[in-house]
Design an enzyme around this catalytic site. Sequence first.
Site, PDB file in Angstrom:
ATOM      1  N   SER A 113       0.903  -1.117   0.340  1.00 16.47           N
ATOM      2  CA  SER A 113       0.101   0.080   0.366  1.00 16.47           C
ATOM      3  C   SER A 113       1.087   0.720  -0.389  1.00 16.47           C
ATOM      4  CB  SER A 113      -0.890  -0.198   1.074  1.00 16.47           C
ATOM      5  OG  SER A 113      -1.054  -0.891   1.860  1.00 16.47           O
ATOM      6  N   HIS A 134      -1.525  -2.225  -7.072  1.00 16.32           N
ATOM      7  CA  HIS A 134      -3.056  -2.330  -5.469  1.00 16.32           C
ATOM      8  C   HIS A 134      -3.819  -2.348  -5.237  1.00 16.32           C
ATOM      9  CE1 HIS A 134      -3.063   1.280  -2.315  1.00 16.32           C
ATOM     10  NE2 HIS A 134      -3.256  -0.289  -1.637  1.00 16.32           N
ATOM     11  N   GLU A 146      -4.930   0.272  -8.799  1.00 20.73           N
ATOM     12  CA  GLU A 146      -3.983   1.289  -8.546  1.00 20.73           C
ATOM     13  C   GLU A 146      -2.831   0.462  -9.493  1.00 20.73           C
ATOM     14  OE1 GLU A 146      -3.184   3.373  -5.484  1.00 20.73           O
ATOM     15  OE2 GLU A 146      -2.976   5.290  -6.808  1.00 20.73           O
ATOM     16  N   ASN A 184      -2.669   6.564  -1.441  1.00 21.15           N
ATOM     17  CA  ASN A 184      -2.863   6.355   0.319  1.00 21.15           C
ATOM     18  C   ASN A 184      -2.252   7.544   0.962  1.00 21.15           C
ATOM     19  OD1 ASN A 184      -3.776   4.320   0.994  1.00 21.15           O
ATOM     20  ND2 ASN A 184      -2.604   3.261   1.032  1.00 21.15           N
TER      21      ASN A 184
END
Length: 277
Positions: A113, A134, A146, A184
Site C-alpha cells: 500500500s 494495488h 492502482e 494512500n
Amino acid sequence: MAQNEIKKVGVVGAGTMGSGIAQLFALYDYAVVLVDTDDSALGQALVNIRAHTDPHLWEQVEGRIRTSTALEDVREADLVIETVFEDPEVKKEILRKLSRICSRSAIIATNTSSISINELSQAVFGPSRFIGMHFMNPPKVIKLIEIVKGKKTSEETVSAVGWLAREMEKEPIVINDTPGFVSNRLLFALIGEAIRLLDSGVATKEDIDAVMKYGVQHPMGPFELADFIGLDIALSVMKYLYGELKDEKYKPSPTIEKLVKEGKLGRKTREGFFKYG
Ligand code: NAD
C-alpha cells in the site's frame, strides 16, 4: 508475458488482502495458488472466502484455489502477487526468492500500500517484469486497481496487468511510483488529521466520522476506515510515509501506536478505534 497468456496466478500471503485477491481471480476462472507460511492463515482464508462467496459459485471458487505453505508451488504461475506484511525487508526477501522460482517471463507484482516500487524492484531479478498492483479491500467489490509503474517496469508489463484488470471488470489507473502512491498519500493525510483532531479534543471519533459521512459523502468515516484497513497496516504505512517524505502530516500519533501495542488492530481483532460484535 503477453496479456492473454496469464492463466495461472500465485498469491503470496493469505491475510485480508491475499484471500480477497485469490477469491477475485478464482471468480474469474483463473487457477490460483495461495501461499502462506502460516497453515492456519490458509484455513482461515478459505473460511473467509466462502463466507463472502455466493453459495452457487463456491464450488467453482474452491476448485480454482489451491493452498500451500511452500513458496515453490507458485513456480508455474504467469503472474505472482506478493501481499504479505507491510515490511520492506520481508517483501524484498520474498521477491528475491520469487525471482528465482518463477519463470523469466512471469510477471511479479506487489500489493504494497505504500512502499516504493523502485525500492522493492532492487530485489527482483529482471525488474522490467515487476509492477505494483494495488488492490483495495475488499478486492471483489472495489473497482480500482492502482497500477504503479517503477522506473524499470516495461510497457508490456503495464499493458498485461491493465488488460487483466479489465478482464475482471476493474478500473486500472496507471501512475508513476511515489511512496504511498496517489491513494494512500491522500488517504493517510486524512486519517492522520482525523486522529490529530481527536487528540486535541475538537470532536469525538464518532462525530469526526459523521462529519465525513454526512458532509462529504464518504461511505466510511476516517476512524471506521482505519479499523477496516487494520491499524497495524495503517501504522506501518504512516511510519513509512513519514520516513520517506519527512512530512509531519504522516507522523503517527501515539494514539494509534498505543492501540497497535495493545493488539487492538481494528475489525480483524474486533477492536480498534471502535468495538465490533
Ligand atoms: P495481513 O496481516 O492480513 O496478512 C498478511 C499475511 O502474510 C499473513 O497471513 C502472514 O502469515 C503472511 N505472511 C507473512 N510473511 C510471509 C511469508 N514470508 N511468506 C508467506 N506469507 C507470509 O495483511 P493484509 O492486510 O492482507 O496486507 C497485506 C499487504 O496488502 C500489505 O502490504 C498491505 O499494505 C497491503 N494492502 C492492505 C490493504 C488493507 O486494507 N488491509 C489494502 C491494500 C493493500
